[in-house]
Structure formats: structure tokens, C-alpha cells
Design an enzyme around this catalytic site. Structure first.
Site, PDB file in Angstrom:
ATOM      1  N   ARG A 265      59.703  67.482  58.279  1.00  4.66           N
ATOM      2  CA  ARG A 265      59.527  67.207  59.773  1.00  4.66           C
ATOM      3  C   ARG A 265      59.442  68.493  60.514  1.00  4.66           C
ATOM      4  NH1 ARG A 265      61.971  61.207  60.321  1.00  4.66           N
ATOM      5  NH2 ARG A 265      60.353  59.920  59.115  1.00  4.66           N
TER       6      ARG A 265
ATOM      7  N   ARG B 206      58.601  67.088  66.893  1.00  6.21           N
ATOM      8  CA  ARG B 206      59.159  66.882  68.182  1.00  6.21           C
ATOM      9  C   ARG B 206      60.366  67.356  68.778  1.00  6.21           C
ATOM     10  NH1 ARG B 206      59.431  60.521  68.943  1.00  6.21           N
ATOM     11  NH2 ARG B 206      59.905  60.832  66.668  1.00  6.21           N
TER      12      ARG B 206
ATOM     13  N   ARG C 281      50.967  68.110  71.540  1.00 11.14           N
ATOM     14  CA  ARG C 281      50.919  66.675  71.604  1.00 11.14           C
ATOM     15  C   ARG C 281      50.301  66.016  72.853  1.00 11.14           C
ATOM     16  NH1 ARG C 281      50.798  62.087  72.319  1.00 11.14           N
ATOM     17  NH2 ARG C 281      51.956  60.328  71.282  1.00 11.14           N
TER      18      ARG C 281
ATOM     19  N   ASP D 252      49.895  62.863  58.230  1.00  4.79           N
ATOM     20  CA  ASP D 252      50.530  61.566  58.012  1.00  4.79           C
ATOM     21  C   ASP D 252      50.174  60.830  56.876  1.00  4.79           C
ATOM     22  OD1 ASP D 252      50.940  58.401  58.876  1.00  4.79           O
ATOM     23  OD2 ASP D 252      52.440  59.598  60.025  1.00  4.79           O
TER      24      ASP D 252
ATOM     25  N   TYR E 239      53.367  49.542  53.754  1.00 12.29           N
ATOM     26  CA  TYR E 239      52.645  49.725  55.262  1.00 12.29           C
ATOM     27  C   TYR E 239      51.580  48.734  55.363  1.00 12.29           C
ATOM     28  CZ  TYR E 239      56.002  53.151  56.826  1.00 12.29           C
ATOM     29  OH  TYR E 239      57.086  53.855  57.387  1.00 12.29           O
TER      30      TYR E 239
END
Length: 342
Positions: free
Chosen positions: A26, A30, A39, A76, A153
Site C-alpha cells: 500500500r 493515502r 484521488r 484493487d 467478497y
């Protein structure tokens, strides 16, 4: 294209090297103000991931910010179920949500095996563009979710602490579970092969929810499908990162992968005994990066002493947390380089 820094790639292939390579899961995210700016320009996470120019831009940002030894393509793991016909939404503060789920034979019949170029061409375009813009600075890592994690998921419809809906299906309809897992596996193999053709130098498989399974369930519902993927990707190194699957390290070490990723709960010395013939990757607790600079450096030294400086790739034991001070992340990277250089 000849790589200017191929340290990670040489290490993943099992070669002896002048220092330990380092990158962070990651790392494109952010934690970086420049990521947040892109973003915001994109308007949504999914738009960002589906716009090759923007995905390439944020993929390269941590190379400039942290001087890590590899880039990992910004995407992703849930692009695969979407490509199979099950779209998802990314909701702020909630994470991914699937408006529809797969829980019956009828649901299964509405899914397709994804065609990489048609259904996931935007990721492949991002890889091609990133490779061009990197211009050989560092290797580029491609990735996908392991089939069981994707299964979670697709059946649960959202993140969960227990994934009890997904696990219920393993007990009540194993045939359904295996059919869905095979469709996911076939889609993933096609996707990863296409990533390699587009320019990915290494591949990482994320089994993020491995730890919710018992050892026996993991042997039945996860390992066989990961094995198919490892057997299919033969021309670049493959890393298997199964978070929480401390019980499966020996069996993961028997797969045809080159690197085994470890979370921070997996002891380095014990892992070396269980996985003696693979390169290990990991496993600093991401929360260490909340400490002061001196403490981070001490923790890095402890980790390097435990793993040794060969057949090892330094990383966090999971993705970097978004409220981490970027200077602390840079401290981690710099400490690995300083303390492991021969």
C-alpha cells in the site's frame, strides 16, 4: 528494458545481493499528499483505478517519495470479480460493497471467466504506461487477490470480521464453493499472465483472509487454487502473501513460488525453518511507523538481525496505514538500506 535497480528482482530469484531490497505494501496511497490530490481530481477510487494515466502517476509517486526498490501497480484485488460480472462500489469509511452477491447455482451461471484484455484492459494499459514512465528505474510488481479472498467478497458482499456467510457456504455447499473458486482461479490466471505480458516484473498474490480458515479448510479451499496460479506463472517470480495463515507456512513453502510473504505475527526464525528454500518477505508491524525515528531504526535492526541479509525482502507485515507520517515511512526504508548494506 534493462533495469537500473534490479535488486528486488535478483533477490526474488534467489541470488545473493549487496543489501536487502525494500518496498511497502500500500505504498501508493493515502499516506502521500500527492496521492490524495490525484484521488480528489479523479473523483472516486474506482475512477482513479480505471484511468491508466492516473493509476500510473500514483504508482510512481512512492518511488520519488520513499526511494523504494520496486513499484506496485495501483489497482484493487476486486477488479477480478467485477470483470467476472459482479461490479462493486467503494464507499468512503465502509470500504468495498457488492450490490449483488453470489450464493446459488443461478448466481454462478451469471458469471463469466474474465477475459483479461477485454475486461481488465485498463489495468494492463496502466502497467504499460507505468513501465514506460519508470524507464527502467525499478521493477514493477503486478498482483491479484488469491481465490479464497475473492470468494469471501463475492459471497459476503462486503468486508467482515468473520466472513461467516462465506464460511457457511464451505460447510453447506462445498461443490458450489469449489465451482466458484475455480472460476475465480481461471480468471486470475488469465489476468496475471496478461499483466506479465504487459510488463510486470514480479507477481504478488494476496490471500488477505487466509487467517479465518482452519488448517484443514485452508488445505481444501485455498491452497489448491493458489497452487494452480503458481504453476501457471512461470516466467517471473511469484510471491504468496497469506495473512494470518501461520499454520500453512510449510505448505505454502512447497508451492512453485519464489517468495513467501509474512505478516508481523510470524516469527522470522521459525519461518526460516518451515520455509527453508524460499525468499522471505516482511514483516514489520505497520504500527512501528507511529514510533519515533530512533525506535523505528531499532525495530528495523531487530528485524534484519532476525531474518538475515540474504534471501530476504524487507517490507511491512501488512499495508502501510493511511495516517502514517510519510517521513516515518522514509525512515523505515532508509534504515533498511543503511543497516543491511555490506
Amino acid at each position: 528494458m534493462r533495469l537500473q535497480n534490479d535488486l528486488l528482482l535478483r533477490t526474488a530469484r534467489g541470488e545473493l545481493n549487496e543489501r536487502v531490497p525494500v518496498w511497502m505494501m500500500r505504498q501508493a496511497g493515502r499516506v502521500l499528499a500527492q496521492y490524495r490530490a490525484v484521488r480528489e481530481k479523479a473523483g472516486s477510487f474506482i475512477t482513479l483505478a480505471k484511468t491508466p494515466e492516473l493509476a500510473a502517476e500514483v504508482t510512481i509517486q512512492p518511488i520519488d517519495a520513499f526511494d523504494v526498490d520496486a513499484a506496485i501497480i495501483f489497482s484493487d484485488i476486486l477488479v477480478v470479480p467485477e470483470a467476472m460480472g459482479l461490479p462493486y462500489e467503494m464507499i468512503e469509511s465502509r470500504g468495498p460493497v457488492f450490490p449483488k452477491t453470489v450464493r446459488s447455482t443461478i448466481d454462478l451461471g451469471q458469471l463469466r471467466v474474465a477475459d483479461a484484455e477485454t475486461d481488465l484492459g485498463y489495468v494492463l494499459d496502466a502497467i504499460r504506461l507505468t513501465k514506460k514512465e519508470l524507464n527502467g528505474r525499478v521493477p514493477l510488481i503486478g498482483f491479484a487477490g488469491a481465490p479464497f479472498t475473492i470468494f469471501c467478497y463475492m459471497t459476503e458482499g462486503k468486508g467482515s470480521k468473520t466472513f461467516s456467510v462465506a464460511k457457511k457456504l464451505l460447510y453447506t455447499d462445498a461443490a458450489f464453493a469449489h465451482t466458484l473458486l475455480q472460476k475465480i482461479t481461471d480468471s486470475t490466471i488469465s489476468y496475471l499472465k496478461a499483466q506479465v505480458l504487459a510488463g510486470a516484473d514480479l507477481i504478488q498474490l494476496f490471500d488477505s483472509w487466509a487467517g479465518i480458515l482452519s488448517p484443514e479448510q485452508y488445505r481444501q479451499f485455498s491452497l489448491p487454487y493458489i497452487k494452480q496460479i503458481c504453476d501457471a506463472i512461470t516466467n517471473v517470480p511469484v510471491t504468496v502473501f497469506a495473512k494470518g495463515a501461520f499454520f500453512a507456512r510449510h505448505e505454502i513453502g512447497q508451492l512453485d513460488c519464489q517468495v513467501v510473504g509474512l505478516d508481523w505475527n510470524m516469527d522470522p526464525a521459525e519461518s526460516r525453518e518451515l520455509v527453508p528454500n524460499k525468499v522471505l518477505q516482511g514483516n514489520l508491524d505497520p504500527c512501528v511507523l507511529y514510533a519515533d525515528f530512533a525506535q523505528i531504526k531499532r525495530e528495523v535492526k531487530h528485524m534484519l538481525d532476525a531474518f538475515g541479509h540474504q534471501h530476504y525482502i524487507a517490507n511491512l507485515g501488512h499495508g502501510i496505514y493511511p495516517d502514517t507520517d510519510p517521513d516515518k515511512a522514509r525512515c523505515f526504508v532508509d534504515a533498511v538500506k543503511e543497516l543491511s548494506t555490506r
